[in-house]
Every structure is written in structure tokens, then in C-alpha cells.
Design an enzyme around this catalytic site. Structure first.
Site, PDB file in Angstrom:
ATOM      1  N   HIS A  84       1.949   2.337 -10.068  1.00  0.00           N
ATOM      2  CA  HIS A  84       0.876   2.729  -9.165  1.00  0.00           C
ATOM      3  C   HIS A  84      -0.399   2.031  -9.650  1.00  0.00           C
ATOM      4  O   HIS A  84      -0.747   2.156 -10.833  1.00  0.00           O
ATOM      5  CB  HIS A  84       0.632   4.239  -9.224  1.00  0.00           C
ATOM      6  CG  HIS A  84       1.761   5.080  -8.728  1.00  0.00           C
ATOM      7  ND1 HIS A  84       1.774   5.634  -7.466  1.00  0.00           N
ATOM      8  CD2 HIS A  84       2.899   5.482  -9.326  1.00  0.00           C
ATOM      9  CE1 HIS A  84       2.887   6.359  -7.321  1.00  0.00           C
ATOM     10  NE2 HIS A  84       3.586   6.282  -8.433  1.00  0.00           N
TER      11      HIS A  84
ATOM     12  N   VAL B   3      10.742   8.240  -6.132  1.00  0.00           N
ATOM     13  CA  VAL B   3      11.498   7.072  -5.676  1.00  0.00           C
ATOM     14  C   VAL B   3      12.080   6.399  -6.917  1.00  0.00           C
ATOM     15  O   VAL B   3      11.323   5.985  -7.818  1.00  0.00           O
ATOM     16  CB  VAL B   3      10.614   6.092  -4.877  1.00  0.00           C
ATOM     17  CG1 VAL B   3      11.434   4.876  -4.449  1.00  0.00           C
ATOM     18  CG2 VAL B   3       9.994   6.780  -3.659  1.00  0.00           C
TER      19      VAL B   3
ATOM     20  N   ARG C   9       0.836  -1.205   0.000  1.00  0.00           N
ATOM     21  CA  ARG C   9       0.000   0.000   0.000  1.00  0.00           C
ATOM     22  C   ARG C   9       0.868   1.250   0.000  1.00  0.00           C
ATOM     23  O   ARG C   9       1.861   1.322   0.742  1.00  0.00           O
ATOM     24  CB  ARG C   9      -0.885   0.015   1.246  1.00  0.00           C
ATOM     25  CG  ARG C   9      -1.829  -1.168   1.296  1.00  0.00           C
ATOM     26  CD  ARG C   9      -3.249  -0.721   1.130  1.00  0.00           C
ATOM     27  NE  ARG C   9      -4.144  -1.858   1.107  1.00  0.00           N
ATOM     28  CZ  ARG C   9      -5.350  -1.835   0.563  1.00  0.00           C
ATOM     29  NH1 ARG C   9      -5.791  -0.723  -0.012  1.00  0.00           N
ATOM     30  NH2 ARG C   9      -6.114  -2.889   0.583  1.00  0.00           N
ATOM     31  N   ASP C  10       0.462   2.240  -0.804  1.00  0.00           N
ATOM     32  CA  ASP C  10       1.154   3.523  -0.822  1.00  0.00           C
ATOM     33  C   ASP C  10       0.916   4.231   0.515  1.00  0.00           C
ATOM     34  O   ASP C  10      -0.193   4.242   1.046  1.00  0.00           O
ATOM     35  CB  ASP C  10       0.644   4.387  -1.981  1.00  0.00           C
ATOM     36  CG  ASP C  10       1.567   5.561  -2.273  1.00  0.00           C
ATOM     37  OD1 ASP C  10       2.183   5.563  -3.354  1.00  0.00           O
ATOM     38  OD2 ASP C  10       1.686   6.467  -1.420  1.00  0.00           O
ATOM     39  N   ILE C  11       1.952   4.850   1.044  1.00  0.00           N
ATOM     40  CA  ILE C  11       1.860   5.497   2.352  1.00  0.00           C
ATOM     41  C   ILE C  11       1.012   6.776   2.289  1.00  0.00           C
ATOM     42  O   ILE C  11       0.455   7.199   3.308  1.00  0.00           O
ATOM     43  CB  ILE C  11       3.282   5.780   2.895  1.00  0.00           C
ATOM     44  CG1 ILE C  11       3.274   5.898   4.405  1.00  0.00           C
ATOM     45  CG2 ILE C  11       3.901   7.018   2.248  1.00  0.00           C
ATOM     46  CD1 ILE C  11       4.669   5.830   5.038  1.00  0.00           C
TER      47      ILE C  11
ATOM     48  N   ASN D 184       5.514   6.709 -13.321  1.00  0.00           N
ATOM     49  CA  ASN D 184       6.138   8.008 -13.579  1.00  0.00           C
ATOM     50  C   ASN D 184       7.619   7.806 -13.901  1.00  0.00           C
ATOM     51  O   ASN D 184       8.265   6.933 -13.317  1.00  0.00           O
ATOM     52  CB  ASN D 184       5.999   8.901 -12.342  1.00  0.00           C
ATOM     53  CG  ASN D 184       4.545   9.186 -12.002  1.00  0.00           C
ATOM     54  OD1 ASN D 184       3.717   9.382 -12.890  1.00  0.00           O
ATOM     55  ND2 ASN D 184       4.222   9.209 -10.708  1.00  0.00           N
TER      56      ASN D 184
ATOM     57  N   HIS E 109       8.171   1.569 -10.270  1.00  0.00           N
ATOM     58  CA  HIS E 109       6.981   1.076  -9.578  1.00  0.00           C
ATOM     59  C   HIS E 109       5.749   1.441 -10.373  1.00  0.00           C
ATOM     60  O   HIS E 109       5.627   2.554 -10.882  1.00  0.00           O
ATOM     61  CB  HIS E 109       6.878   1.645  -8.161  1.00  0.00           C
ATOM     62  CG  HIS E 109       7.121   3.114  -8.067  1.00  0.00           C
ATOM     63  ND1 HIS E 109       8.387   3.656  -8.117  1.00  0.00           N
ATOM     64  CD2 HIS E 109       6.263   4.158  -7.954  1.00  0.00           C
ATOM     65  CE1 HIS E 109       8.293   4.977  -8.024  1.00  0.00           C
ATOM     66  NE2 HIS E 109       7.016   5.311  -7.942  1.00  0.00           N
TER      67      HIS E 109
HETATM   68  P1  5GP Z   1       6.496   8.344  -7.455  1.00  0.00           P
HETATM   69  O1  5GP Z   1       6.202   9.768  -7.060  1.00  0.00           O
HETATM   70  O2  5GP Z   1       7.981   8.051  -7.449  1.00  0.00           O
HETATM   71  O3  5GP Z   1       5.830   7.913  -8.730  1.00  0.00           O
HETATM   72  O4  5GP Z   1       5.831   7.443  -6.358  1.00  0.00           O
HETATM   73  C1  5GP Z   1       6.443   7.183  -5.137  1.00  0.00           C
HETATM   74  C2  5GP Z   1       5.346   6.761  -4.196  1.00  0.00           C
HETATM   75  O5  5GP Z   1       5.952   6.156  -3.067  1.00  0.00           O
HETATM   76  C3  5GP Z   1       4.487   7.918  -3.695  1.00  0.00           C
HETATM   77  O6  5GP Z   1       3.129   7.712  -4.071  1.00  0.00           O
HETATM   78  C4  5GP Z   1       4.695   7.884  -2.189  1.00  0.00           C
HETATM   79  O7  5GP Z   1       3.528   8.179  -1.462  1.00  0.00           O
HETATM   80  C5  5GP Z   1       5.169   6.466  -1.953  1.00  0.00           C
HETATM   81  N1  5GP Z   1       6.039   6.316  -0.795  1.00  0.00           N
HETATM   82  C6  5GP Z   1       7.092   7.112  -0.466  1.00  0.00           C
HETATM   83  N2  5GP Z   1       7.679   6.668   0.651  1.00  0.00           N
HETATM   84  C7  5GP Z   1       6.984   5.549   1.022  1.00  0.00           C
HETATM   85  C8  5GP Z   1       7.141   4.633   2.112  1.00  0.00           C
HETATM   86  O8  5GP Z   1       8.030   4.739   2.954  1.00  0.00           O
HETATM   87  N3  5GP Z   1       6.242   3.613   2.179  1.00  0.00           N
HETATM   88  C9  5GP Z   1       5.242   3.463   1.260  1.00  0.00           C
HETATM   89  N4  5GP Z   1       4.420   2.419   1.429  1.00  0.00           N
HETATM   90  N5  5GP Z   1       5.096   4.306   0.219  1.00  0.00           N
HETATM   91  C10 5GP Z   1       5.947   5.336   0.106  1.00  0.00           C
END
Ligand code: 5GP
Length: 114
Positions: free
Chosen positions: A102, A96, A29-31, A87, A100
């Protein structure tokens, strides 16, 4: 480039709500969920961005979509619909640097994106 946040989740060094795991793929799950259902699906092997994908990674990347399909079906969103997004780099909002997918569902998702 040897470490990243998601590798720490894979190694259970930081906690995550893991919902799916195979030999090659992990989903949790996304945080900061952007929809009632928001899961991140990652390869256990680190690939920083889509730009870093190699031809030999095609099968692995396909496995991310298999996980999305299975998770969406299991959560009951297959018929109503869901979205998968990846992304790439800063202008797209990647924060990150471990690829990944979403997987988002559970509310109407507008299109086109802002
Ligand atoms: P991005 O912006 O790189 O496409 O997505 C990174 C995602 O990682 C974001 O939606 C963010 O909320 C999620 N995220 C960042 N840190 C953590 C974490 O420590 N744990 C979890 N479960 N999700 C995280």
C-alpha cells in the site's frame, strides 16, 4: 491458489485505474482509498503472503519499493512524506492473498497504528 483478484487485474479481466506498469510490477489505485493518494503495488508473479516469499523473490520484492519511490516522487510526495505498508495474514488485515504494497499519501498519517 491458482487465481486471485489481482491476477484478474493483471490480465485486465476486471478494471482498475492502473498508474504504473513494468515487466514485473503493476500498480493501481485502491478501490477504497484510505488517503487522498492510495495505490497498490503488486508483483505480476503471485506470492500469496510475505510468509510465502522465497530467497529468489528478493529482487522482485525490491522492485515494489522502486515503484513506490518512483510513484511517490512523480505524485509530489517525496519530500513531504508517504507511507508504504504490507499486511500479512488476517490479524494484520490482509484480505487479498497476492502480496501488495500500500502506498499512502496526501494527508497526515498517524503513528503508532491502531
Ligand atoms: P489488504 O487488506 O489485503 O492489505 O489490502 C487489499 C486492498 O485491496 C484493500 O485496500 C482493498 O480496498 C483493495 N481492493 C479490494 N478489491 C479491489 C478491487 O477490486 N480493485 C481495487 N483497485 N482494489 C481493491
Amino acid at each position: 491458489m491458482s487465481d486471485d483478484l489481482f491476477l484478474k487485474i493483471i490480465r485486465r479481466e476486471i478494471p482498475a485505474d492502473i498508474v504504473y506498469e513494468t515487466e514485473h510490477v503493476l500498480a493501481f489505485r485502491d478501490i477504497h482509498p484510505q488517503a487522498p493518494y492510495h495505490v497498490l503495488i503488486i508483483p505480476k508473479q503471485r506470492i500469496a503472503t510475505i510468509n510465502d516469499m522465497q530467497p529468489e523473490d528478493e529482487r522482485l520484492m525490491g522492485r515494489l519499493f522502486t515503484a513506490a519511490r518512483e510513484l511517490a516522487a512523480e505524485a509530489g510526495f517525496a519530500d513531504d512524506g508517504y507511507r508504504v505498508v504490507m499486511n500479512c495474514n488476517a490479524a494484520a488485515g490482509q484480505t487479498v492473498f497476492h502480496v501488495h504494497l500500500h502506498l499512502l499519501a496526501g494527508r497526515p498519517l498517524s503513528w503508532p497504528l491502531g
